[in-house]
Scaffold this motif. Structure first.
Motif, PDB file in Angstrom:
ATOM      1  N   SER A  10     -24.127  19.523   1.360  1.00 28.06           N
ATOM      2  CA  SER A  10     -23.409  19.551   2.642  1.00 28.06           C
ATOM      3  C   SER A  10     -22.852  20.940   2.958  1.00 28.06           C
ATOM      4  N   SER A 139     -24.025   9.852   2.205  1.00 25.52           N
ATOM      5  CA  SER A 139     -22.920  10.401   1.420  1.00 25.52           C
ATOM      6  C   SER A 139     -23.400  10.927   0.076  1.00 25.52           C
ATOM      7  N   THR A 140     -24.359  10.227  -0.518  1.00 24.36           N
ATOM      8  CA  THR A 140     -24.930  10.693  -1.784  1.00 24.36           C
ATOM      9  C   THR A 140     -25.647  12.016  -1.592  1.00 24.36           C
ATOM     10  N   ARG A 142     -25.164  14.260   0.734  1.00 22.61           N
ATOM     11  CA  ARG A 142     -24.209  15.340   1.030  1.00 22.61           C
ATOM     12  C   ARG A 142     -23.535  15.862  -0.231  1.00 22.61           C
ATOM     13  N   ASN A 143     -23.386  15.015  -1.239  1.00 25.64           N
ATOM     14  CA  ASN A 143     -22.645  15.398  -2.443  1.00 25.64           C
ATOM     15  C   ASN A 143     -23.526  15.798  -3.628  1.00 25.64           C
TER      16      ASN A 143
END
Length: 230
Positions: A10, A139-140, A142-143
């Protein structure tokens, strides 16, 4: 030596998902001019850049769903069924929901990001979850942790790796062209018989393959079954 920083994907760009316009409404697709990419389009794609998929969508189709139009040089990454097909957008494109793509920011070289994702493909795949099939969430994605050098070093690395892929892609195009020429030549001689006036030469015969060659069926390996008492 320049320091490589630890960050997440991200930090390198904007993670963008995709969507599919309703197929029940033909006006979402007919005469569409917006490139719409699906994982199927990448399943047989061998080059780094992709300009369009099997189908385009219309402006109405784009507005009817949550798909986003991404700029040239966005990195397309399939996030399910399967995880890990990667390509670079040659022009503006959007994708279906099987992608978690990245629009690189100004401090990220797009070609370096492409190779970074290729290098981390297995790691990202291992982060997928799901019962029916594995999927990587936004979300996974992005991280996902990565290490990245300053922009000038990114560009140097990208140039070196890209020059190798340039040669590979050129060789693939040459091989494909030669194969097409060979097929055309075979059809010209042995199907259309053009060198012989369009007729099968005298003395030639149509034969079954079994009449001119022997063939053997393969066998499946039997599973080893231990004897009783072993």
């Amino acid at each position: 030596m320049e320091e490589w920083k630890e960050c997440t994907l991200s930090d390198l760009g904007t993670i963008v998902g995709g969507a599919t316009p309703s197929t029940k409404d033909s006006s979402n697709y007919e005469n569409g001019s917006i490139a719409w990419i699906t994982p199927k389009d990448l399943s047989t794609h061998t080059e780094r850049f992709i300009s369009h998929g099997e189908r385009n969508i219309t402006e109405k189709g784009l507005k009817s769903c949550s798909a986003q139009l991404m700029p040239q040089n966005s990195i397309l990454f399939t996030s399910r069924a399967p995880i890990g097909y990667i390509a670079i957008a040659k022009n503006e494109v959007c994708t279906n929901q099987g992608f978690k793509s990245i629009v690189p920011n100004k401090d990220t070289d797009f070609m370096f990001l492409y190779y970074l994702l290729r290098y981390n493909k297995d790691n990202i795949e291992n982060l997928g979850s799901g019962t029916t099939f594995k999927e990587v969430s936004g979300s996974t994605m992005r991280n996902v942790p990565v290490k990245v050098p300053p922009l000038p070093t990114q560009q140097k690395i990208a140039r070196i790796l890209s020059s190798l892929d340039d040669k590979i892609e050129l060789n693939n195009k040459i091989n494909t062209n030669l194969e097409q020429q060979a097929q055309a030549l075979f059809k010209n001689w042995f199907v259309d018989f053009e060198p012989f006036g369009g007729k099968m030469p005298e003395g030639w015969k149509v034969r079954k393959l079994s009449e001119i060659a022997d063939y053997l069926n393969g066998l499946a390996m039997q599973k080893f079954r231990p004897l009783e008492g072993e």
